[in-house]
Design a protein around this motif. Structure first.
Motif, short mmCIF file in Angstrom:
data_model
loop_
_atom_site.label_atom_id
_atom_site.label_comp_id
_atom_site.label_asym_id
_atom_site.label_seq_id
_atom_site.Cartn_x
_atom_site.Cartn_y
_atom_site.Cartn_z
N PRO A 241 13.68 -8.84 56.42
CA PRO A 241 15.25 -8.88 54.83
C PRO A 241 15.13 -7.41 54.54
O PRO A 241 14.41 -7.09 55.10
CB PRO A 241 14.07 -9.99 53.87
N LEU A 242 16.33 -7.59 54.18
CA LEU A 242 16.74 -6.36 54.05
C LEU A 242 16.28 -5.45 52.79
O LEU A 242 16.30 -4.74 52.59
CB LEU A 242 18.56 -6.50 53.34
N CYS A 243 15.62 -6.79 51.58
CA CYS A 243 14.99 -5.76 49.91
C CYS A 243 13.76 -5.44 50.85
O CYS A 243 12.89 -4.34 50.33
CB CYS A 243 14.92 -6.48 49.42
N LEU A 244 13.37 -4.91 52.56
CA LEU A 244 12.16 -5.28 52.76
C LEU A 244 12.13 -3.82 53.61
O LEU A 244 11.09 -3.29 53.46
CB LEU A 244 11.21 -6.16 53.42
N GLY A 260 17.18 4.48 52.60
CA GLY A 260 16.13 2.64 51.68
C GLY A 260 16.31 1.73 52.64
O GLY A 260 15.68 1.70 53.52
N CYS A 261 17.12 1.46 52.64
CA CYS A 261 18.12 0.05 52.96
C CYS A 261 19.26 -0.06 54.41
O CYS A 261 19.87 1.04 53.89
CB CYS A 261 18.09 -0.97 52.02
N CYS A 262 19.36 -1.04 55.21
CA CYS A 262 20.75 -0.35 55.89
C CYS A 262 22.03 -0.97 55.35
O CYS A 262 23.09 -0.31 55.28
CB CYS A 262 20.58 -1.31 56.59
N CYS A 263 21.92 -1.04 53.90
CA CYS A 263 22.77 -1.60 52.85
C CYS A 263 23.30 -0.81 51.80
O CYS A 263 24.55 -0.58 51.62
CB CYS A 263 22.63 -2.80 51.68
N ALA A 264 22.87 0.58 52.04
CA ALA A 264 22.55 1.43 51.36
C ALA A 264 24.43 2.99 51.46
O ALA A 264 23.65 3.30 52.13
CB ALA A 264 21.33 2.51 50.65
N LYS A 289 10.93 5.09 42.92
CA LYS A 289 11.76 4.06 42.41
C LYS A 289 12.09 3.07 42.72
O LYS A 289 12.61 1.80 42.26
CB LYS A 289 13.13 5.19 41.45
N MET A 290 13.09 2.90 44.65
CA MET A 290 13.23 1.89 44.16
C MET A 290 12.37 0.98 44.99
O MET A 290 12.91 -0.01 44.91
CB MET A 290 14.07 2.42 46.21
N ARG A 291 11.58 1.51 45.87
CA ARG A 291 10.71 -0.12 45.40
C ARG A 291 10.34 -0.13 44.49
O ARG A 291 10.29 -1.51 44.03
CB ARG A 291 9.14 1.03 46.36
N ILE A 304 20.69 4.46 41.93
CA ILE A 304 19.00 3.73 43.42
C ILE A 304 20.30 2.52 43.85
O ILE A 304 21.38 2.23 43.05
CB ILE A 304 18.07 3.01 42.86
N GLU A 305 20.68 2.67 45.36
CA GLU A 305 21.98 1.56 45.40
C GLU A 305 21.44 0.09 44.70
O GLU A 305 22.50 -0.30 44.45
CB GLU A 305 21.55 1.85 47.12
N CYS A 306 20.10 -0.29 44.46
CA CYS A 306 19.84 -1.87 44.40
C CYS A 306 20.64 -1.91 42.69
O CYS A 306 21.43 -3.57 42.57
CB CYS A 306 18.55 -1.82 44.39
N HIS A 307 21.16 -1.54 42.51
CA HIS A 307 21.32 -1.51 40.90
C HIS A 307 23.08 -2.51 40.77
O HIS A 307 23.41 -3.14 40.11
CB HIS A 307 21.89 -0.26 39.77
N ASN A 308 23.39 -1.87 41.71
CA ASN A 308 24.80 -2.98 41.75
C ASN A 308 24.96 -3.78 43.44
O ASN A 308 25.92 -3.78 42.77
CB ASN A 308 26.33 -1.42 42.20
N CYS A 309 23.81 -4.76 43.63
CA CYS A 309 23.77 -5.05 44.73
C CYS A 309 23.27 -6.27 44.54
O CYS A 309 22.64 -6.64 44.30
CB CYS A 309 22.39 -4.24 45.89
N ASP A 310 24.27 -7.43 45.70
CA ASP A 310 24.11 -8.33 44.47
C ASP A 310 22.51 -9.25 45.35
O ASP A 310 22.18 -9.91 44.05
CB ASP A 310 25.27 -9.59 45.58
N PHE A 311 22.34 -8.37 46.34
CA PHE A 311 20.74 -9.18 46.45
C PHE A 311 19.52 -9.00 44.88
O PHE A 311 18.85 -9.67 44.60
CB PHE A 311 19.73 -8.54 47.41
N TYR A 312 20.37 -7.36 44.58
CA TYR A 312 19.18 -7.04 43.17
C TYR A 312 19.09 -8.03 42.91
O TYR A 312 18.62 -8.51 41.67
CB TYR A 312 19.49 -6.00 42.83
N LYS A 313 20.49 -8.40 42.12
CA LYS A 313 21.15 -9.00 41.19
C LYS A 313 20.70 -10.44 40.60
O LYS A 313 19.65 -10.64 39.78
CB LYS A 313 22.69 -9.01 40.66
S1 SF4 Z 1 18.40 -4.83 46.70
FE1 SF4 Z 1 20.52 -4.18 48.21
S2 SF4 Z 1 20.45 -1.98 48.19
FE2 SF4 Z 1 18.34 -2.56 47.42
S3 SF4 Z 1 16.90 -3.11 49.31
FE3 SF4 Z 1 18.03 -4.88 48.79
S4 SF4 Z 1 20.29 -4.83 50.21
FE4 SF4 Z 1 19.05 -2.85 49.88
#
Ligand code: SF4
Ligand code: SAM
Ligand code: SF4
Length: 328
Positions: A241-244, A260-264, A289-291, A304-313
């Motif tokens: 999974p992406l967030c791992l 960090g992750c392939c969506c970044a 920090k991302m972790r 950090i990319e997660c900030h605006n990412c739908d998965f994190y939201k």
């Molecule tokens: S929240 Fe988005 S940017 Fe952050 S690790 Fe998951 S998929 Fe990647």
């Protein structure tokens, strides 16, 4: 040192067995929704390719790495060092995959043969249509017949070398104008020896309609199941999974920047793997920090990319963060 030792080493130092390293961010097509062709993201990742010398050093200094996913935002075959890179990975017994995708329009015979000779493990072919008319609507500058002819050449080399690698996957993006071709793609995939075919929702669409669901259920009932255990294990290992990714298969850009992750694709983590080494880069402040953000231990911030990412939201909205990612 043998594999057992490096597994032990990985566990002690909490290191991944898998990496993601972008081989080439350049592309020969102009797909209209491709984030890499957009200024907002494409410019951060930059236009370029992984150099053989950087790849060689990466493998030499990190012998605990067993597998690398090499496709991300471009077309890997445009890397002029491609053959040297896959030959070296084979020599070092490191499996390479391109399951993120390739368009396979422009590939020399030498590269096609090398994919088999050096046992490139698996490839996802992005083919959204079963005719040139439909395929080239999204895959601008692409040609369906070229892709199929290149796949046939690859199959000839697999026969010549009596090899099951690379294993082939077909990814079909479900544009509405290709609905009538979903079934035909299953038949073509099976006749061309694909191990798997799957259908993906286009980024422009937010959710499947009831009609999409019905059609998908029918199409998937026709899909060839994966019986081969090596193929099945390879696909399973690759479907982290992406967030791992930041723990189990961190993404490195073609120029060594840690993402960090392939969506970044909008921010890097402020450290370069080729300059400071992989193990030091994985301990860099922004990586930590991302972790921490993904574990829900600290709030996100715009660096950090997660900030605006739908998965994190979604994680944040449900207070459902990553739990105990284990290293393997
Ligand atoms: S929240 Fe988005 S940017 Fe952050 S690790 Fe998951 S998929 Fe990647
Ligand atoms: C940027 S591409 C890079 C890899 C390769 N060039 C390719 O197209 O497969 C990464 C992935 O995004 C997919 N992709 C491209 N456009 C898409 C879209 N509009 N919707 C969903 N996925 C898309 C590709 O098929 C591929 O699997
Ligand atoms: S082939 Fe892949 S990388 Fe190239 S423009 Fe299309 S989606 Fe983007």
């Amino acid at each position: 040192m043998n594999k057992k030792f490096w597994k032990f080493y990985r566990q002690v130092f909490k290191l991944p067995s898998m990496l993601r390293v972008e081989l080439c961010s350049l592309c020969n097509l102009e797909c209209s929704d491709c984030y890499m062709r957009k200024k907002s993201s494409g410019q951060i990742v930059g236009n370029g390719y992984l150099k053989f010398e950087d790849f060689k050093k990466l493998l030499d200094k990190n012998p605990y790495i067993e597998m690398i996913e090499v496709s991300m935002g471009g077309e890997i075959f445009l890397n002029p060092d491609f053959i040297k890179i896959i030959e070296y990975a084979h020599k070092k017994d490191v499996k390479l995959t391109a399951f993120n995708g390739v368009n396979f329009n422009k590939v020399s015979d030498e590269i096609i043969e090398a994919l088999v000779k050096y046992q490139f493990a698996g490839i996802t072919f992005s083919i959204d249509g079963t005719s040139n008319e439909t395929y080239s609507i999204y895959r601008k500058n692409g040609n369906y017949d070229n892709v199929i002819s290149n796949i046939k050449k690859l199959n000839e080399y697999k026969k010549k070398y009596n090899s099951k690698y690379p294993i082939l996957r077909w990814q079909f993006i479900m544009f509405d104008y290709t609905k009538h071709q979903y079934f035909e793609a299953c038949d073509i995939a099976s006749s061309l020896g694909f191990a798997d075919i799957y259908y993906k929702m286009p980024w422009s669409k937010k959710e499947y309609t009831v009609e999409d669901h019905k059609l998908l259920t029918q199409v998937y009932s026709k899909r060839i199941p994966v019986y081969d255990s090596d193929v099945f294990n390879l696909l399973r290992k690759n479907s982290i999974p992406l967030c791992l990714h930041p723990w189990l298969s961190p993404q490195v850009n073609w120029d060594g920047r840690l993402l960090g992750c392939c969506c970044a694709v909008h921010r890097d983590l402020g450290v370069n793997v080729f300059k400071v080494g992989l193990q030091r880069a994985l301990r860099a402040p922004r990586m930590k920090k991302m972790r921490q953000i993904l574990l829900g231990k600290i709030p996100s911030d715009n660096y950090i990319e997660c900030h605006n990412c739908d998965f994190y939201k979604t994680m944040k909205a449900n207070n459902d963060y990553i739990k105990n990612p284990s290293f393997v």
